[in-house]
Write an enzyme that holds these catalytic residues in place. Sequence first.
Site, PDB file in Angstrom:
ATOM      1  N   LYS A  53     -23.609  84.208  25.103  1.00 46.63           N
ATOM      2  CA  LYS A  53     -22.418  83.540  24.571  1.00 46.63           C
ATOM      3  C   LYS A  53     -21.142  83.903  25.345  1.00 46.63           C
ATOM      4  O   LYS A  53     -20.232  83.094  25.456  1.00 46.63           O
ATOM      5  CB  LYS A  53     -22.228  83.891  23.095  1.00 46.63           C
ATOM      6  CG  LYS A  53     -23.344  83.403  22.187  1.00 46.63           C
ATOM      7  CD  LYS A  53     -22.948  82.140  21.501  1.00 46.63           C
ATOM      8  CE  LYS A  53     -23.994  81.481  20.627  1.00 46.63           C
ATOM      9  NZ  LYS A  53     -25.144  82.192  20.171  1.00 46.63           N
TER      10      LYS A  53
ATOM     11  N   GLU B  72     -15.533  79.014  15.772  1.00 47.53           N
ATOM     12  CA  GLU B  72     -16.397  79.052  14.600  1.00 47.53           C
ATOM     13  C   GLU B  72     -17.527  80.029  14.914  1.00 47.53           C
ATOM     14  O   GLU B  72     -17.818  80.294  16.076  1.00 47.53           O
ATOM     15  CB  GLU B  72     -16.989  77.675  14.332  1.00 47.53           C
ATOM     16  CG  GLU B  72     -18.250  77.340  15.157  1.00 47.53           C
ATOM     17  CD  GLU B  72     -18.028  77.214  16.661  1.00 47.53           C
ATOM     18  OE1 GLU B  72     -16.868  76.981  17.066  1.00 47.53           O
ATOM     19  OE2 GLU B  72     -19.005  77.353  17.425  1.00 47.53           O
TER      20      GLU B  72
ATOM     21  N   SER C  77     -32.208  85.167  25.663  1.00 46.44           N
ATOM     22  CA  SER C  77     -30.796  84.843  25.443  1.00 46.44           C
ATOM     23  C   SER C  77     -29.974  85.989  24.860  1.00 46.44           C
ATOM     24  O   SER C  77     -28.768  86.039  25.054  1.00 46.44           O
ATOM     25  CB  SER C  77     -30.687  83.613  24.541  1.00 46.44           C
ATOM     26  OG  SER C  77     -31.417  83.800  23.343  1.00 46.44           O
TER      27      SER C  77
END
Length: 399
Positions: A92, A114, A380
Amino acid sequence: MPVSREKKRPGYFGEYGGRFAPETLMAPLEELGRAWSRFRRDPRFRAELDSLLRDYAGRPTPITVAENLTRQAGGARIVLKREDLLHTGAHKLNNSLGQVLLAKAMRKSRVVAETGAGQHGVATAAAAAKIGLPCVVYMGVVDMERQAPNVSRMKLLGAEVVGVDSGSRTLKDAINEAMRDWTENVRTTHYVLGSALGPHPYPTLVRELQSVIGKEARSQFRKLAGRDPHAAVACVGGGSNAIGLFSAYLSGSTKLFGVEAGGRGTGPGDHAARFSGGSVGVLHGTRTMLLQDAGGQVLPTHSVSAGLDYPAVGPEHAELARSGRAAYVRVDDADALRAFAALSRTEGIIPALESAHAVAFACQLASEMPRSASILVNLSGRGDKDLAEVERVLRGTQA
Ligand SMILES: *Cc1c(COP(=O)(O)O)cnc(C)c1O
């Protein structure tokens, strides 16, 4: 409108994508698109982002041959791209650093975001702290309870966390609130969207910021094996880590597999498998594959992994599925939990539950392929955030 004409429109992937936003957001979305096409080629911006990715976030992340897991699966060689080693624990941050830096270049004075599981909120809070902009993160109150450690992290990093008490009080509702804030404060604020979703230009912007995963992995894998992998596998929530990896292989012959959350069953509300249970619709500004009922109401979703628990998928994946360039498969909660344990035991790597879905499918695929073949899996994120959830599930006290 015929598909052939839509294809030429910016922001469309075949018939998917587009910009379905309220009038007040059309100008800011235009402005964002223009700013990105300018700064993505600006040498000073590029140098600053590259330096942050390298010296702050820890890029390049390595690739690791999972020898023990390969032996256990029996078949093709499994290789991991280690986004779990990126600062804040997941891919991210690639996106958050890029967008917060872009916000600063656009002379915005605050960012909003968010978050569902909290990983995008933590990454954005960290990026905002480092780059020096105030940050507000919207989060459903149900998620705030489920992901309490990430709420503490965001606050430590200086972000204001605003609980969202409407709708299902989860990610979908947090996105609505973040968009509402952005609508009211467009002059001063940039909305850092966390996946390859939303109205144009977000799916393209996020893909480009995550494409660093694929670029690194392709050259690392070629160095390792002298060729590209036979298959590349990634989990798909909104689809940002997957599209970041896939983008490097779209023009080659590597088979691409996106793995969705099969949850606890195939009934409505039991999973987040948009490609096997969904249909075309519009959510959060983009036309894509969506879990909805016959009347177009968005269905609830379930997954043991919060990051895959979202009713829509990034529009570029919808087009990759339609064209057949990528295949989308589902892995259920139980198999993801088994892969979570298996990777921990065999390789000494505790994966995020999201990533465990990709690992589970890769093991199955490996067993069906010859030992001379190889599979590249995007790991990830790391699983520290999931320990409490895994213990809760294993004790059988899942909500
Ligand atoms: C958020 C998250 C995902 C899902 O998001 P994508 O946009 O589909 O990549 C997957 N893995 C981890 C570790 C995450 O934090």
